[in-house]
Design an enzyme around this catalytic site. Structure first.
Site, PDB file in Angstrom:
ATOM      1  N   ARG A  12       0.836  -1.199   0.000  1.00 47.79           N
ATOM      2  CA  ARG A  12       0.000   0.000   0.000  1.00 47.79           C
ATOM      3  C   ARG A  12       0.875   1.255   0.000  1.00 47.79           C
ATOM      4  O   ARG A  12       1.952   1.278   0.619  1.00 47.79           O
ATOM      5  CB  ARG A  12      -0.850  -0.022   1.285  1.00 47.79           C
ATOM      6  CG  ARG A  12      -1.874   1.087   1.403  1.00 47.79           C
ATOM      7  CD  ARG A  12      -3.005   0.939   0.451  1.00 47.79           C
ATOM      8  NE  ARG A  12      -4.159   1.754   0.809  1.00 47.79           N
ATOM      9  CZ  ARG A  12      -5.127   2.047  -0.052  1.00 47.79           C
ATOM     10  NH1 ARG A  12      -5.105   1.595  -1.295  1.00 47.79           N
ATOM     11  NH2 ARG A  12      -6.153   2.770   0.322  1.00 47.79           N
ATOM     12  N   THR A  69      -9.334   0.679  -9.954  1.00 48.11           N
ATOM     13  CA  THR A  69      -8.434  -0.349  -9.408  1.00 48.11           C
ATOM     14  C   THR A  69      -8.465  -1.546 -10.365  1.00 48.11           C
ATOM     15  O   THR A  69      -9.256  -1.581 -11.286  1.00 48.11           O
ATOM     16  CB  THR A  69      -8.903  -0.749  -7.982  1.00 48.11           C
ATOM     17  OG1 THR A  69      -8.798   0.386  -7.134  1.00 48.11           O
ATOM     18  CG2 THR A  69      -8.176  -1.917  -7.374  1.00 48.11           C
ATOM     19  N   ASN A 113      -5.861   4.338  -7.483  1.00 44.63           N
ATOM     20  CA  ASN A 113      -7.073   4.997  -7.006  1.00 44.63           C
ATOM     21  C   ASN A 113      -7.931   5.499  -8.154  1.00 44.63           C
ATOM     22  O   ASN A 113      -8.375   4.688  -8.956  1.00 44.63           O
ATOM     23  CB  ASN A 113      -6.752   6.089  -5.986  1.00 44.63           C
ATOM     24  CG  ASN A 113      -7.934   6.343  -5.062  1.00 44.63           C
ATOM     25  OD1 ASN A 113      -8.746   5.438  -4.863  1.00 44.63           O
ATOM     26  ND2 ASN A 113      -8.069   7.519  -4.519  1.00 44.63           N
ATOM     27  N   ASP A 147      -7.845   8.336  -0.040  1.00 41.95           N
ATOM     28  CA  ASP A 147      -8.461   7.265   0.756  1.00 41.95           C
ATOM     29  C   ASP A 147      -8.346   7.520   2.263  1.00 41.95           C
ATOM     30  O   ASP A 147      -8.883   6.765   3.069  1.00 41.95           O
ATOM     31  CB  ASP A 147      -7.842   5.903   0.414  1.00 41.95           C
ATOM     32  CG  ASP A 147      -8.541   5.258  -0.789  1.00 41.95           C
ATOM     33  OD1 ASP A 147      -9.546   5.812  -1.258  1.00 41.95           O
ATOM     34  OD2 ASP A 147      -8.070   4.210  -1.260  1.00 41.95           O
ATOM     35  N   SER A 205      -7.984   0.956   2.983  1.00 42.65           N
ATOM     36  CA  SER A 205      -8.404   0.472   1.664  1.00 42.65           C
ATOM     37  C   SER A 205      -9.609  -0.445   1.805  1.00 42.65           C
ATOM     38  O   SER A 205      -9.933  -0.911   2.910  1.00 42.65           O
ATOM     39  CB  SER A 205      -7.238  -0.297   1.045  1.00 42.65           C
ATOM     40  OG  SER A 205      -7.646  -0.964  -0.114  1.00 42.65           O
TER      41      SER A 205
HETATM   42  N1  GLY Z   1      -8.290   3.019  -3.694  1.00 46.04           N
HETATM   43  C1  GLY Z   1      -9.284   2.038  -3.480  1.00 46.04           C
HETATM   44  C2  GLY Z   1      -9.034   1.214  -2.276  1.00 46.04           C
HETATM   45  O1  GLY Z   1      -7.909   1.078  -1.860  1.00 46.04           O
HETATM   46  O2  GLY Z   1      -9.955   0.686  -1.705  1.00 46.04           O
END
Ligand code: GLY
Length: 565
Positions: free
Chosen positions: A93, A368, A388, A410, A439
């Protein structure tokens, strides 16, 4: 070894051999959102690479040919089942740069009004990318082929180009103004400063060089070398706050997946900083107290919606980066807690969300990508990757050719600010230096005695309910083709609305659910019902008893599958 011991071992070996369960699929399968990525993965598996080598090829190819979904400038989660080890989730991430702070998107008067474009567009919206670190780690620790082989398809598509599709055009149109704003982005992703025509070839020679540098330096170029310098310069010149130390300090993390059971099914799924696994298990735990198979379709939908409402409420209150906040995971997933939640469900009436105190969090982007891989030894990967919003921040970082994410969006928009019900919350997901934003990505394995499933989908906060509906369909005995085709519906606590695809509810079901107090909203699109549908699930199932492998790609997307010996 004495004779009785030997006999016992022979007995168990025989039992194994005659039990009819295959220990290895003997075939490989790939399901991805783009045919070129599926081909790249297949090529690597045919070269005797394993599922992890194929994962590197698929992820890097998607980074090139699906630039609106994922990329080297983004991050994601790789759920791994290595036949030689334990299940693990690679957490790639993005992280907030060191200079990020909780008020960075408030306006100049320090008012709570959020200038949302700052967290969604341009240099301030980009977190420090994790995907390249994961690819290098996979090659070193799980793969059998060198990066020069596994990254070759992506380099080829970056240099020679890939053809613009309908989907590409749709997303380029959606973010046209943003792409026009940045010189490199317009040069690479547009044609004459406009959406390129169908079939136009998008070439990314700078990205090809960046990929080659990753091979040469084993990833160092990206986090500490030339690429790092190019990216930091580009971000700073555009008004951003990245520093070289942000990239140098980036850490790929190994997380223990969230696990649980439901009706004889073992679930292995995403750990925090994704909320996906906990929310999925929480919904299943609530539903485990009902005989859902025997319920009428309306009753089923009512109970599923009520479970969504409660699990998403907990998402908003408790969840964030586990290295920064203590998420009460054991409590949230305990039997006691789920029976408590279940007992608050009225079987005949919807519970208005405002009678369950909580906090509102922002809906996240529906973009995504997800892919699933199974190799003939039984290694498997479920990977959900993102930048994103479509085309992320819109900023290509100078000569690196890397399109940066806008994952900073997010994080909670307004931590500490009372919501419509006067409650203060979402602190768990407030922006902090070096923190990962929460996320919803939910790469998942489902297992029964006879079957193994590998699945996931894009779709922002709707990801988790899509995976829930697919898991229930798997349990009902259906195959990937059915899971990806399922009409979908979604509730996320706030707004207190059930959003449903045009074919997900009959008129009669809508009437009955409305009478029970649910507020329902059919998704619509000016382009027709096909565009009012959401998600892009890529799924594989291995039937161990019949030793058959099935794969399916969501009809809503342009993906493809391959199953081969
Ligand atoms: N950017 C979408 C997620 O991580 O849920």
């Amino acid at each position: 070894m004495n004779i009785p011991q030997k006999l016992l071992i022979i007995f168990f070996l025989n039992l194994f051999a005659t039990s009819g369960y295959c220990q290895q699929p003997g075939v490989s399968a790939i399901a991805t959102a783009h045919p070129l990525a599926t081909q790249a993965g297949e090529k690597i598996l045919r070269l005797e690479g394993n599922a992890f080598d194929a994962t590197i090829a698929v992820a890097s190819t998607l980074a090139v040919v699906e630039p609106y979904s994922s990329g080297l400038g983004g991050g994601g989660f790789f759920l791994l089942h290595d036949v030689n080890g334990q299940n693990v989730m690679l957490d790639a991430r993005e992280t907030a740069p060191a200079k990020a702070h909780r008020d960075m998107y408030l306006d100049k008067n320090g008012e709570v009004e959020v200038d949302s474009s700052l967290s969604m567009e341009g240099p301030l919206s980009a977190g420090i990318p994790g995907t390249p670190a994961a690819l290098v780690y996979l090659a070193k620790n799980h793969g059998t082929l060198p990066l020069s082989v596994t990254l070759a398809p992506a380099i080829q598509y970056a240099r020679k180009g890939f053809k613009v599709t309908e989907r590409y055009r749709r997303w380029a149109k959606f973010r046209l103004k943003l792409l026009q704003r940045y010189k490199y982005s317009a040069q690479i992703f547009l044609y004459n400063n406009d959406v390129p025509p169908l079939g136009y070839k998008i070439k990314q020679p700078q990205l090809a060089k960046t990929l080659e540098a990753i091979i040469k330096t084993n990833g160092k170029s990206f986090y500490q070398g030339e690429t790092a310098k190019q990216m930091v310069n580009a971000v700073r010149n555009a008004g951003g706050i990245w520093q070289l130390s942000d990239l140098k300090n980036y850490q790929l993390k190994k997380r223990k997946p969230i696990t649980g059971t439901f009706g004889g099914m073992q679930i292995t799924t995403a750990a925090p900083p994704s909320s996906g696994g906990i929310v999925l298990m929480s919904m299943l735990n609530i539903l485990s107290g009902y005989n859902i198979d025997k319920a009428t379709p309306v009753q089923q939908k009512h109970l599923i919606i009520e479970s969504m409402r409660r699990a998403y409420r907990d998402r908003a209150i408790y969840m964030g980066d586990p290295d920064f906040v203590k998420i009460p995971v054991s409590r949230l997933l305990s039997k006691n807690y789920s029976s408590q939640l279940r007992s608050s469900i009225n079987p005949k009436k919807a519970t208005p969300s405002n009678t369950l105190p909580g906090v509102k969090t922002k809906d996240s982007s529906h973009h995504t990508t997800h892919f699933s891989v199974l190799d003939k030894q039984g290694n498997r990967v479920a990977a959900t990757l993102t930048i994103n919003y479509p085309f992320g921040s819109g900023l290509v970082a100078g000569d690196s050719g890397v399109l940066l994410n806008d994952e900073m969006d997010d994080f909670s928009a307004k931590p500490g600010v009372p919501n419509a019900y006067g409650l203060v919350g979402a602190e768990a997901n407030a922006i902090e230096s070096g923190k990962r934003p929460l996320s919803s990505m939910t790469p998942t394995f489902l297992e029964t005695d006879n079957h193994v499933a590998i699945l996931g989908t894009p779709g922002g906060s709707r990801i988790i309910t899509m995976v829930l509906l697919a898991a229930l369909d798997f349990k009902a005995g259906n195959k990937p083709d059915s899971w990806v085709n399922l009409p979908r519906y979604h509730h996320q606590y706030l707004p207190d609305t059930v959003y449903y695809e045009p074919d997900a509810m009959t008129n009669d079901e809508v009437k009955q659910l409305t009478r029970m107090g649910h507020q329902l909203k059919k998704l619509q699109s000016p382009y027709g019902d096909a565009y009012a549908r959401y998600g892009n699930m890529q799924a594989i199932m291995w039937d161990k008893k019949q030793n058959k492998v099935y794969a399916a790609s969501d009809p809503r997307g342009e993906g493809s599958v391959s199953v081969f010996k």
